[in-house]
Design an enzyme around this catalytic site. Structure first.
Site, PDB file in Angstrom:
ATOM      1  N   LEU A 163       7.783   3.074  -2.654  1.00 51.48           N
ATOM      2  CA  LEU A 163       6.737   2.814  -3.634  1.00 51.48           C
ATOM      3  C   LEU A 163       7.244   1.777  -4.619  1.00 51.48           C
ATOM      4  O   LEU A 163       8.391   1.849  -5.074  1.00 51.48           O
ATOM      5  CB  LEU A 163       6.363   4.113  -4.355  1.00 51.48           C
ATOM      6  CG  LEU A 163       5.291   4.027  -5.451  1.00 51.48           C
ATOM      7  CD1 LEU A 163       4.410   5.275  -5.433  1.00 51.48           C
ATOM      8  CD2 LEU A 163       5.937   3.884  -6.833  1.00 51.48           C
ATOM      9  N   ALA A 164       6.394   0.800  -4.955  1.00 48.99           N
ATOM     10  CA  ALA A 164       6.780  -0.275  -5.865  1.00 48.99           C
ATOM     11  C   ALA A 164       5.861  -0.276  -7.075  1.00 48.99           C
ATOM     12  O   ALA A 164       4.696  -0.667  -6.979  1.00 48.99           O
ATOM     13  CB  ALA A 164       6.725  -1.629  -5.144  1.00 48.99           C
ATOM     14  N   ALA A 170       8.220  -4.133 -17.153  1.00 50.60           N
ATOM     15  CA  ALA A 170       7.302  -2.985 -17.109  1.00 50.60           C
ATOM     16  C   ALA A 170       8.042  -1.784 -16.529  1.00 50.60           C
ATOM     17  O   ALA A 170       7.913  -1.453 -15.360  1.00 50.60           O
ATOM     18  CB  ALA A 170       6.069  -3.318 -16.271  1.00 50.60           C
ATOM     19  N   GLY A 171       8.847  -1.170 -17.391  1.00 56.75           N
ATOM     20  CA  GLY A 171       9.559   0.045 -16.995  1.00 56.75           C
ATOM     21  C   GLY A 171       8.833   1.247 -17.574  1.00 56.75           C
ATOM     22  O   GLY A 171       7.899   1.772 -16.974  1.00 56.75           O
ATOM     23  N   TRP A 196      13.789  -2.549  -9.389  1.00 55.28           N
ATOM     24  CA  TRP A 196      14.295  -1.166  -9.307  1.00 55.28           C
ATOM     25  C   TRP A 196      13.572  -0.362  -8.219  1.00 55.28           C
ATOM     26  O   TRP A 196      13.263   0.827  -8.419  1.00 55.28           O
ATOM     27  CB  TRP A 196      14.153  -0.424 -10.634  1.00 55.28           C
ATOM     28  CG  TRP A 196      14.858  -1.041 -11.800  1.00 55.28           C
ATOM     29  CD1 TRP A 196      16.196  -1.254 -11.925  1.00 55.28           C
ATOM     30  CD2 TRP A 196      14.258  -1.509 -13.016  1.00 55.28           C
ATOM     31  NE1 TRP A 196      16.477  -1.834 -13.144  1.00 55.28           N
ATOM     32  CE2 TRP A 196      15.303  -2.000 -13.839  1.00 55.28           C
ATOM     33  CE3 TRP A 196      12.951  -1.560 -13.492  1.00 55.28           C
ATOM     34  CZ2 TRP A 196      15.078  -2.525 -15.101  1.00 55.28           C
ATOM     35  CZ3 TRP A 196      12.717  -2.086 -14.749  1.00 55.28           C
ATOM     36  CH2 TRP A 196      13.766  -2.558 -15.533  1.00 55.28           C
ATOM     37  N   ASP A 282       3.106  12.781 -11.411  1.00 57.81           N
ATOM     38  CA  ASP A 282       3.198  14.239 -11.588  1.00 57.81           C
ATOM     39  C   ASP A 282       3.850  14.889 -10.367  1.00 57.81           C
ATOM     40  O   ASP A 282       4.777  15.698 -10.497  1.00 57.81           O
ATOM     41  CB  ASP A 282       1.808  14.836 -11.810  1.00 57.81           C
ATOM     42  CG  ASP A 282       1.250  14.553 -13.201  1.00 57.81           C
ATOM     43  OD1 ASP A 282       2.039  14.218 -14.098  1.00 57.81           O
ATOM     44  OD2 ASP A 282       0.028  14.674 -13.375  1.00 57.81           O
ATOM     45  N   GLU A 284       5.667  13.419  -8.104  1.00 58.95           N
ATOM     46  CA  GLU A 284       7.036  12.913  -7.991  1.00 58.95           C
ATOM     47  C   GLU A 284       7.967  13.674  -8.916  1.00 58.95           C
ATOM     48  O   GLU A 284       9.055  14.119  -8.506  1.00 58.95           O
ATOM     49  CB  GLU A 284       7.056  11.423  -8.345  1.00 58.95           C
ATOM     50  CG  GLU A 284       8.457  10.833  -8.425  1.00 58.95           C
ATOM     51  CD  GLU A 284       8.461   9.405  -8.978  1.00 58.95           C
ATOM     52  OE1 GLU A 284       9.544   8.952  -9.386  1.00 58.95           O
ATOM     53  OE2 GLU A 284       7.390   8.759  -9.004  1.00 58.95           O
ATOM     54  N   ARG A 310      42.710  27.205  -7.174  1.00 58.76           N
ATOM     55  CA  ARG A 310      43.705  26.568  -8.026  1.00 58.76           C
ATOM     56  C   ARG A 310      44.409  27.604  -8.907  1.00 58.76           C
ATOM     57  O   ARG A 310      43.757  28.429  -9.561  1.00 58.76           O
ATOM     58  CB  ARG A 310      43.012  25.524  -8.908  1.00 58.76           C
ATOM     59  CG  ARG A 310      43.870  24.890  -9.984  1.00 58.76           C
ATOM     60  CD  ARG A 310      44.818  23.880  -9.429  1.00 58.76           C
ATOM     61  NE  ARG A 310      45.400  23.069 -10.499  1.00 58.76           N
ATOM     62  CZ  ARG A 310      46.392  22.218 -10.309  1.00 58.76           C
ATOM     63  NH1 ARG A 310      46.906  22.055  -9.089  1.00 58.76           N
ATOM     64  NH2 ARG A 310      46.876  21.505 -11.315  1.00 58.76           N
TER      65      ARG A 310
END
Length: 424
Positions: A163-164, A170-171, A196, A282, A284, A310
């Protein structure tokens, strides 16, 4: 109906794994992996077996190569691994069987995201970009013809998806995107860049968002979603980004130079891409919280085993109270995060999508994964800081979970805004 669907899907996935599985035994433990007590979270036997099957697959087919994938920043066997995922039914979990999926639930999907990310955070992110951000978006918003054309190859692993959305400028302010789609009769011409983008250099199919309002239109929401084939003329991959973590999952700049896109490849409706985008975020944020969960589980796997091997001053370090306290914090953190995580994805399965809680679980799991990874590194001490152990990789991978998909600050802003709206 829901449970019948879940049971059918789990059984389909388990059958495809090709071996019978015993009932899950949450009280038992293996040499190197701390078990997840699925019964505590109300998961039924089918879901417990789904985790076991996915765990066995990921630990055999992926975990042994996670260090190399990270070091080389390249998953050279991605195509063959994707085919294996497709054969097992892992790629199209939320897709109707008519289009090559398994007709499952978001809970099914989330468990698989967890276990793949437990083996490799990088591959977990690539898997999420493919199965959720691309496939699930197509499954929800696509026409019958679009689903027929694209989903079977994506679900089988023949094609890789992504997906782009983001761009250099525009972040967090994603509506400020500059990629432009100009209508030319029965097609659009796309010009601009994206940045990105996960799976950018590997993807065959992309969901791409572009501005479609008239030039100079002040309406920031005049955005349309498109289905793009990366083989089309004018599309190219620009710079591959050299990242701190999630190495081996390609993250790239994409270039669109008069890319001709048929009008039939509009996903949803023209100028209604914001709905596709925001609803997709949402899903995602909810499902890909599983990446954080998998990384937290991996951190516990390493640290708990180490603390019980350990020795210092003649005692296992896990017997020292400060180490016990750190392990207790890790355990209670991952347990509380998993409870919220499963609650949110179950609500999606029930048709109750809450943007506030999708952002909320993404925020909680993302930040806590970094803390749990730091705690694991501290338990290992000097060994935690060298690359012979996976704690450094887990920490670097976990940090992305506070940034991608909307930064922690954006998630807080979204939650706070919705809380304020509830009082109006």
């Amino acid at each position: 109906m829901l449970m019948r669907c879940v049971s059918k899907t789990c059984n389909t996935l388990l059958h495809k794994c090709g071996r019978p599985l015993a009932a899950a035994t949450p009280s038992s433990r293996t040499l190197t992996h701390y078990p997840v007590n699925d019964a505590l979270y109300g998961l039924d036997k089918e879901h417990q077996k789904l985790r076991e099957a996915t765990f066995n697959f990921a630990q055999k087919e992926l975990a042994p190569y996670a260090k190399e994938i990270d070091k080389e920043d390249n998953f050279k066997d991605m195509r063959s691994f994707w085919r294996k995922l497709g054969e097992l039914g892992y790629l199209g979990i939320t897709v109707d069987p008519e289009y090559g999926g398994t007709g499952g639930s978001y809970l099914d999907h989330s468990i698989v995201v967890e276990e793949i990310s437990r083996a490799s955070g990088a591959v977990g992110v690539s898997y999420g970009a493919h199965s959720n951000m691309c496939i699930n978006q197509l499954s929800i918003n696509g026409t019958h013809e679009q689903k027929q054309q694209y989903l079977p190859k994506l679900c089988s692993g023949v094609h890789i998806g992504g997906l782009a959305m983001s761009e250099v400028g525009a972040g967090s302010d994603v509506l400020a995107m500059k990629l432009r789609a100009e209508r030319k009769g029965d097609y659009y011409l796309l010009n601009g860049t994206k940045f990105w983008i996960s799976n950018g250099s590997d993807a065959d199919t992309l969901i791409v968002y572009a501005k479609t309002g008239a030039s100079g239109d002040p309406d920031r929401k005049a955005i349309t979603a498109f289905i793009i084939e990366t083989s089309w003329e004018g599309f190219s991959v620009g710079k591959k980004l050299d990242k701190l973590g999630i190495r081996g999952s390609s993250t790239c700049e994409l270039v669109f130079d008069n890319v001709k896109v048929p009008a039939k490849n509009v996903l949803g409706q023209e100028n209604n891409g914001v709905y596709v985008l925001m609803s997709g975020l949402d899903y995602e944020r909810a499902v890909l919280s599983g990446v954080s969960m998998g990384l937290m589980q991996a951190a516990c796997d390493v640290a708990f085993e180490y603390a019980h091997e350990r020795k210092q001053m003649g005692k296992l370090i896990g017997e020292f109270q400060l180490i016990q306290g750190k392990m207790a914090d890790m355990y209670t953190t991952i347990s509380s995060c998993r409870s919220y995580f499963y609650t949110v994805v179950r609500s999606l399965d029930a048709g109750m999508r809450s943007s506030k809680d999708c952002a909320g679980v993404f925020l909680l799991c993302g930040e806590k994964s970094t803390q749990v990874a730091l705690d694991a590194m501290q338990i290992l001490g000097g060994n935690g800081y060298i690359n012979d152990y996976p704690t450094g990789r887990i920490l670097r991978d976990a940090k992305l979970c506070e940034i991608a998909g909307g930064t922690a600050e954006i998630r807080r802003w979204l939650i706070g805004r919705q809380l304020n709206q509830e009082y109006k």
